[in-house]
Design an enzyme around this catalytic site. Structure first.
Site, PDB file in Angstrom:
ATOM      1  N   ARG A  47       3.875  38.584  -5.069  1.00  9.04           N
ATOM      2  CA  ARG A  47       5.453  39.078  -5.100  1.00  9.04           C
ATOM      3  C   ARG A  47       5.671  40.288  -4.137  1.00  9.04           C
ATOM      4  NH1 ARG A  47       8.614  43.326  -8.440  1.00  9.04           N
ATOM      5  NH2 ARG A  47      10.993  43.022  -7.560  1.00  9.04           N
ATOM      6  N   ASP A 104      11.270  38.587  -2.591  1.00  6.62           N
ATOM      7  CA  ASP A 104      12.508  38.825  -3.357  1.00  6.62           C
ATOM      8  C   ASP A 104      13.718  38.649  -2.397  1.00  6.62           C
ATOM      9  OD1 ASP A 104      12.420  39.426  -6.151  1.00  6.62           O
ATOM     10  OD2 ASP A 104      11.500  41.302  -5.834  1.00  6.62           O
ATOM     11  N   HIS A 155      20.013  42.734 -13.393  1.00  3.93           N
ATOM     12  CA  HIS A 155      18.444  43.032 -13.483  1.00  3.93           C
ATOM     13  C   HIS A 155      18.360  44.565 -13.633  1.00  3.93           C
ATOM     14  CE1 HIS A 155      14.170  42.532 -12.356  1.00  3.93           C
ATOM     15  NE2 HIS A 155      14.363  43.854 -12.145  1.00  3.93           N
ATOM     16  N   LEU A 156      18.111  44.848 -14.799  1.00  2.00           N
ATOM     17  CA  LEU A 156      18.102  46.574 -15.081  1.00  2.00           C
ATOM     18  C   LEU A 156      16.685  46.852 -15.410  1.00  2.00           C
ATOM     19  CD1 LEU A 156      21.606  46.440 -17.070  1.00  2.00           C
ATOM     20  CD2 LEU A 156      20.929  46.686 -14.641  1.00  2.00           C
ATOM     21  N   ASP A 228      13.011  56.831 -18.241  1.00  2.00           N
ATOM     22  CA  ASP A 228      12.961  55.931 -18.996  1.00  2.00           C
ATOM     23  C   ASP A 228      13.971  56.020 -20.199  1.00  2.00           C
ATOM     24  OD1 ASP A 228      12.096  54.782 -21.512  1.00  2.00           O
ATOM     25  OD2 ASP A 228       9.993  55.754 -21.529  1.00  2.00           O
ATOM     26  N   GLY A 273      13.382  45.125 -18.109  1.00  2.00           N
ATOM     27  CA  GLY A 273      13.147  45.906 -19.030  1.00  2.00           C
ATOM     28  C   GLY A 273      14.294  46.481 -19.716  1.00  2.00           C
ATOM     29  N   GLU A 276      16.770  43.525 -21.075  1.00  2.00           N
ATOM     30  CA  GLU A 276      16.129  42.728 -22.285  1.00  2.00           C
ATOM     31  C   GLU A 276      16.244  43.864 -23.384  1.00  2.00           C
ATOM     32  OE1 GLU A 276      12.730  40.429 -21.258  1.00  2.00           O
ATOM     33  OE2 GLU A 276      13.325  40.391 -19.121  1.00  2.00           O
ATOM     34  N   GLU A 326       9.455  36.305 -13.627  1.00  2.00           N
ATOM     35  CA  GLU A 326       9.213  36.308 -12.035  1.00  2.00           C
ATOM     36  C   GLU A 326       7.888  35.586 -11.753  1.00  2.00           C
ATOM     37  OE1 GLU A 326      11.490  40.365 -10.309  1.00  2.00           O
ATOM     38  OE2 GLU A 326       9.690  40.388 -12.041  1.00  2.00           O
TER      39      GLU A 326
END
Length: 338
Positions: A47, A104, A155-156, A228, A273, A276, A326
């Site tokens: 990737r 990408d 997409h987080l 985080d 991450g 989801e 991916e």
């Protein structure tokens, strides 16, 4: 020929992690701890986040291509630099395998001029300054899993972006010339006034200091000391609360903007991450865009495991959680090329 390729080792050097997996012809994958533990394979898929203007299709890597990829590091240093290192290590460790770069940016090659053009002088645009878009491999997978005409994909993760997908093709996205633009992220601020950066440069901040601050010290980290989200969700400090509020607010704004690009909305999908695993943030984001006809079933939202649909029965828009794959998209691209 594609059917002759068996297992593909997929190397995903992201901004916050290095993921290795072996993907079989049946799309089943198994993690690999390190390159040293990788089994013998005929092909390795890498990737690569930013392909610039040169790379818009999967490309077999040789010395000349690697040199060109190395020149692209400055466009996305958080991603391209570790990707080049991983390519070098994998080529040394698996010299008999075919190595393929999968980009990408390629999924976003369908961006129309109205979405990808910056209103800059021609002398700058002629140097390739335009919006490219990123997280394309992730968005492509989600678009396959949620095949509706008008889809917005959030997409987080460590990096975050929101993309409008019309009939399976990208038509707008929040990231631009580099992965710095768009919604807030773990260590990146997202979109901000370029005049503020010029001000800092004119008042004693060096180019190197500004570069580091934008890549590593901004975003959620700048407001709350960490990128985080799981830690921030259990932190009751005002700083953590503000960081998550800004994060959700900007993402909701982006969803609304993507609905404009699509002329409406059939489904909204969360992946990666944070997308989801954070039911609280999914709920907070969706509450801000309820006016688009979005309603979440909170019980379903809290109990998500893997792929799931979480919209309430009264919702006019489907709301989905999709496990990022991916590695499968990369492996398929490698087989298609070879």
């Amino acid at each position: 020929m594609a059917s002759l390729i068996g297992d593909v080792l997929v190397v995903n050097a992201g901004s916050t992690s290095l993921k290795l997996s072996v993907v079989g012809a049946d799309d089943e994958s198994r993690p690999v701890a390190s390159l040293a533990d990788a089994p013998p394979v005929e092909a390795v898929g890498h990737r690569f986040v930013h392909g610039g203007e040169r790379f818009t299709e999967p490309t077999l890597i040789d010395g000349a291509v690697l040199a060109e990829l190395t020149e692209l590091i400055e466009l996305a240093p958080l991603h391209n630099a570790p990707a080049v290192e991983a390519i070098e290590a994998a080529r040394a460790g698996l010299p008999a395998a075919a190595h393929v770069a999968v980009f990408d940016t390629a999924f976003h090659k369908t961006l129309p001029d109205v979405a990808k053009t910056y209103l800059l002088p021609a002398r700058f645009r002629e140097r390739g300054i335009r919006r490219y878009g990123f997280h394309g491999l992730s968005v492509q997978w989600v678009a396959e899993r949620v095949p509706v005409p008008r889809l917005v994909v959030c997409h987080l993760g460590g990096g975050s972006s929101v993309t409008a997908v019309l009939d399976g093709c990208s038509v707008d996205t929040t990231m631009g010339f580099t992965p710095l633009e768009g919604v807030p992220m773990a260590t990146r601020a997202g979109s901000l006034d370029p005049g503020s950066l010029l001000y800092l440069l004119r008042h004693g901040v060096s180019l190197d200091e500004l570069d580091r601050a934008l890549e590593y010290e901004s975003g959620l980290t700048a407001l709350a000391g960490t990128g985080d989200v799981a830690r921030l969700e259990v932190d009751d400090s005002p700083e953590a609360e503000l960081a998550l509020d800004v994060y959700c607010y900007r993402i909701a704004q982006a969803i609304a903007a993507m609905a404009v690009a699509l002329g409406g909305l059939d489904a909204l999908a969360f992946t990666a991450g944070v997308g989801e695993h954070s039911a609280a943030l999914r709920s907070a984001i969706c509450r801000r865009v309820e006016f688009l006809g979005i309603s979440v079933d909170e019980a379903m939202n809290r109990s998500v495991i893997g792929d799931a649909r979480i919209n309430a029965s009264s919702s006019n828009v489907g709301v989905h959680v999709v496990h990022a794959r991916e590695d499968v998209v990369v492996a398929r691209a490698v087989r298609s090329l070879l």
